[in-house]
Scaffold this active site. Structure first.
Site, short mmCIF file in Angstrom:
data_model
loop_
_atom_site.label_atom_id
_atom_site.label_comp_id
_atom_site.label_asym_id
_atom_site.label_seq_id
_atom_site.Cartn_x
_atom_site.Cartn_y
_atom_site.Cartn_z
N LYS A 1 0.87 -0.79 -7.52
CA LYS A 1 1.45 -1.03 -6.19
C LYS A 1 0.39 -1.61 -5.25
O LYS A 1 0.68 -2.52 -4.49
CB LYS A 1 2.01 0.26 -5.61
N HIS B 1 2.26 8.91 -7.98
CA HIS B 1 0.99 9.53 -8.39
C HIS B 1 1.16 10.27 -9.71
O HIS B 1 0.26 10.26 -10.56
CB HIS B 1 0.51 10.53 -7.33
N SER C 1 5.47 5.31 -1.87
CA SER C 1 4.23 5.28 -1.10
C SER C 1 4.22 6.49 -0.18
O SER C 1 5.26 6.87 0.35
CB SER C 1 4.20 4.00 -0.26
N SER C 2 3.03 7.05 0.02
CA SER C 2 2.94 8.20 0.94
C SER C 2 3.37 7.77 2.34
O SER C 2 3.88 8.58 3.12
CB SER C 2 1.50 8.73 0.98
N ARG C 3 3.18 6.49 2.67
CA ARG C 3 3.52 6.02 4.03
C ARG C 3 5.03 5.83 4.23
O ARG C 3 5.46 5.65 5.36
CB ARG C 3 2.77 4.72 4.34
#
Ligand code: PAF
Length: 283
Positions: free
Chosen positions: A154, A41, A190-192
């Site tokens: 992404k 980000h 990735s946040s995940r």
């Protein structure tokens, strides 16, 4: 200490601040996010900063893009830490509406994207996803009225869907794609990734290795279908449940049979344990 960005939580408050920028003829770039910010980000924020005088980051976990079976409730939320990171990057304004502000009780309009949103990739496995993304992103664009909107490569299909939507609706802004930021071992940020157990985290970078090897083999002239089939095998052998590994036209995302059908993009989605990862690479 870095100055904290302004935080707007209602549309009138947001519009007051944006109209001050506009009155001074300042350009505006928007970085739409769902929070749980990471270095990926922040690279979008840096790209925004290069393009425009003012940078707005939206933080909104959008229920409309999650199916009832998906992780809306457990999606990582870290607003205070996010704000501190954005302060360090001199973001001007954070747009953080509640669900009730974004979708009032009688909300009844949806954007239904076509073209790259209906090509049998994410749309096949998450049929509700692009309708939810297109609806919230069009709202974010209208609310913040940016000159530029910055998205990560992404989510490559999302980037193409949003670009097409902005063009089709004559929205007066430019959508800019920014290359994926990776961990040292190649895993796309990735946040995940926070959901991965230590053993899953060890296996996860294999996806990018397969993408790289497959792209290199196609570039070297190997058969596209055989090489992609081999990549699929490698992903499944490593323990993933594969949704897709596909070579597609990089702009339309339509299926490609031969390297000459390019420019090509390889796109992958696969689950390791309960975590679904996506990635892509230029061929
Ligand atoms: O990529 C995301 O984080 C989301 O899909 C977006 C673009 C912020 C819309 O909710």
């Amino acid at each position: 200490m870095a100055r904290r960005p302004l935080v707007a939580r209602s549309v009138p408050a947001l519009r007051t601040i944006v109209s001050r920028y506009r009155a001074k003829r300042e350009t505006v770039a928007l970085v739409p996010t769902m929070g749980a910010l990471h270095d990926g980000h922040l690279s979008l924020v840096r790209a925004a900063r290069k393009r425009a005088r003012r940078v707005i980051v939206s933080i909104f976990v959008n229920p409309a893009q999650f199916a009832p079976t998906e992780d809306f409730k457990t999606y990582p939320r870290s607003f205070d830490a996010d704000l501190a990171m954005l302060a360090a990057h001199k973001v001007d304004l954070v747009w953080a509406p509640s669900v009730a502000v974004m979708y009032p009780a009688d909300f009844s309009t949806k954007i239904a994207p076509g073209g790259p949103a209906l090509v049998g990739l994410e749309d096949k496995f998450r049929p509700h996803f692009f309708g939810g993304v297109a609806t919230v992103v069009s709202k974010l664009f209208l609310q913040t009225a940016p000159d530029f909107a910055i998205f990560g490569e992404k989510d490559y299909q999302q980037l193409k869907v949003v670009t097409r939507m902005a063009r089709d609706l004559d929205l007066p802004l430019r959508v800019i794609g920014v290359p994926t930021v990776r961990e040292k071992d190649g895993l796309a940020m990735s946040s995940r990734n926070a959901y991965l157990s230590p053993s899953e985290r060890k296996i996860a970078p294999l996806l990018y290795r397969v993408l790289k090897d497959t792209a290199a083999a196609i570039r070297a002239g190997a058969s596209l279908s055989a090489t992609v089939a081999q990549g699929r095998g490698a992903i499944e052998t490593a323990g993933f449940t594969l949704d897709y590994l596909e070579a597609r036209h990089a702009e339309t995302l339509l299926p490609a049979q031969f390297a000459k059908d390019g420019p090509l993009r390889l796109l992958v989605a696969a689950k390791i344990g309960k975590t679904r990862l996506i990635d892509n690479i230029r061929v």
